[in-house]
Write an enzyme that holds these catalytic residues in place. Sequence first.
Site, PDB file in Angstrom:
ATOM      1  N   CYS A 227      93.244   3.492  15.342  1.00  0.00           N
ATOM      2  CA  CYS A 227      92.239   4.517  15.578  1.00  0.00           C
ATOM      3  C   CYS A 227      92.242   5.097  16.986  1.00  0.00           C
ATOM      4  O   CYS A 227      92.029   6.298  17.163  1.00  0.00           O
ATOM      5  CB  CYS A 227      90.852   3.979  15.219  1.00  0.00           C
ATOM      6  SG  CYS A 227      90.589   2.239  15.527  1.00  0.00           S
TER       7      CYS A 227
ATOM      8  N   TYR B 148      93.586   8.190   4.295  1.00  0.00           N
ATOM      9  CA  TYR B 148      93.155   8.857   5.525  1.00  0.00           C
ATOM     10  C   TYR B 148      94.250   8.899   6.574  1.00  0.00           C
ATOM     11  O   TYR B 148      94.354   9.867   7.336  1.00  0.00           O
ATOM     12  CB  TYR B 148      91.884   8.207   6.069  1.00  0.00           C
ATOM     13  CG  TYR B 148      92.037   6.814   6.622  1.00  0.00           C
ATOM     14  CD1 TYR B 148      92.273   6.610   7.964  1.00  0.00           C
ATOM     15  CD2 TYR B 148      91.947   5.703   5.790  1.00  0.00           C
ATOM     16  CE1 TYR B 148      92.411   5.336   8.485  1.00  0.00           C
ATOM     17  CE2 TYR B 148      92.090   4.424   6.299  1.00  0.00           C
ATOM     18  CZ  TYR B 148      92.324   4.240   7.640  1.00  0.00           C
ATOM     19  OH  TYR B 148      92.478   2.976   8.148  1.00  0.00           O
TER      20      TYR B 148
ATOM     21  N   GLU C 128      95.406  12.391   8.198  1.00  0.00           N
ATOM     22  CA  GLU C 128      95.249  12.560   9.641  1.00  0.00           C
ATOM     23  C   GLU C 128      96.563  12.917  10.310  1.00  0.00           C
ATOM     24  O   GLU C 128      96.629  13.833  11.147  1.00  0.00           O
ATOM     25  CB  GLU C 128      94.669  11.285  10.249  1.00  0.00           C
ATOM     26  CG  GLU C 128      93.207  11.064   9.899  1.00  0.00           C
ATOM     27  CD  GLU C 128      92.693   9.695  10.306  1.00  0.00           C
ATOM     28  OE1 GLU C 128      91.469   9.545  10.467  1.00  0.00           O
ATOM     29  OE2 GLU C 128      93.511   8.759  10.451  1.00  0.00           O
TER      30      GLU C 128
ATOM     31  N   HIS D 129      68.753  23.917  17.301  1.00  0.00           N
ATOM     32  CA  HIS D 129      69.394  25.220  17.085  1.00  0.00           C
ATOM     33  C   HIS D 129      70.007  25.752  18.383  1.00  0.00           C
ATOM     34  O   HIS D 129      69.404  25.605  19.450  1.00  0.00           O
ATOM     35  CB  HIS D 129      68.343  26.203  16.570  1.00  0.00           C
ATOM     36  CG  HIS D 129      68.901  27.535  16.199  1.00  0.00           C
ATOM     37  ND1 HIS D 129      69.630  27.729  15.047  1.00  0.00           N
ATOM     38  CD2 HIS D 129      68.841  28.730  16.833  1.00  0.00           C
ATOM     39  CE1 HIS D 129      69.990  28.998  14.980  1.00  0.00           C
ATOM     40  NE2 HIS D 129      69.532  29.627  16.056  1.00  0.00           N
TER      41      HIS D 129
END
Length: 450
Positions: A47, A176, A180, A435
């Site tokens: 990772c 994955y 990736e 926001h």
Amino acid sequence: MKYDYDLYVIGAGSGGVRAARMSAGHGAKVAVAESTWLGGTCVNVGCVPKKLFVYGSHFAEDFEDAASYGWSVGVKGFDWATLRDNKTAEIKRLNGIYGNLLHGAGVEIHEGRALLADAHTIEMNGSVFTAETILVATGSWPTVPEFPGSEHVITSNEAFYLPSFPERAVIVGGGYIAVEFAGIFAGLGARTQLLYRGPLFLRGFDDGIRRFVADELAHKEVNLRFDTTVTAVDRTGAGYALTLNDGTVLHADLVMYATGRHPNTRNLGLAEAGVQLTESGAVAVDERYRTSAENIYAIGDVIDRLQLTPVAIAEGMCIANNLFTSRPKRTLSYSDVPTAVFCQPNIGTVGLTEQAARTRFEDIDIFESTFRPMKHTVSGRAERTLMKLVVDPADDRVLGVHMVGADAGEIIQGMAVALKAGATKAHFDATVGIHPTAAEEFVTMREVRQ
């Protein structure tokens, strides 16, 4: 009987290191054996370097987008050696940190491959050690199937240290890691193809997420080939020729297999120590990570429950607590564990998929939103974001949260806390959004998908 150690840990990956450190902190005499790298797969060939590569692969788009924001960026090109070597320097730094953490906690580090002679005896480099309790935390290793020419392919392990960057890359797999690396190679400039034997990759993820990511990858010029297998790989000068199940021949400079990982249980002496394995070759454990040998425990990828670094760390914490403290025994819940896939755009997910929820509940509501991120309303890039909530209308509880988009992993981490706390859709609705962000969409979705 007097043993050399209270705890002997085989494997200094994330789970093993955490269990060793915490156990030593509770007063246990601990040693840890490691035959490859301190930090295990995640730190060295998993990772951490993978995400560094993901960062590096995204700059090409960032440079293109900068023009729409008024920046003139003179791109001179990509230098693979710089990224590769800077990554390696960071990994070496982390190796040193892991070593310092272990030494600082009073844990002895034994470099070499440990072999169990019996349930309490470890042999290594001609030395023999005994331990009252042994923890197996040896992780997993990439699996490459046997087929003509399989010796020509690489795995993710080797991808981090390539001597040169390929012009044409073929990635085989649908998990994955495959997805990736397809994004990484394409982002860094390779003509990239992703082959998968099934009709759609990322099995186990929400079907809507899978389809959405497939569309996004295709827009990023990753050539996707589903229902496709490789029957042979032949060397052709400086490159390779891949023969596919339909007779098609592809040409590539690099072929990477990401077709799964197997528990690292071979040649450890587990049978001699009385440790039983599952049919898949994983170490069989109970809810407290106890094996069939009374004093031997196992955690992490080697038990093949959830192959995620934070899961292994949490399991290691359970081991240290349960063995060396008087606190209540701890176990780990494997439900609602969040995860991310660092494809481009990212996936973040926690809880039940739509498909899993439909099999468990009489009725469910789906709230879903797709939109162009604010950044790309100016850049003009076609990339889109998907957000999805799975809700049980009977009690309004949110069962799953799924996202494809920039920083999805960062956003879903907070959503995972909400799910663990039992949040309802009303809680989401009552939360004021931030926001302008993409994340606010999760608290402004009002219409049930028809």
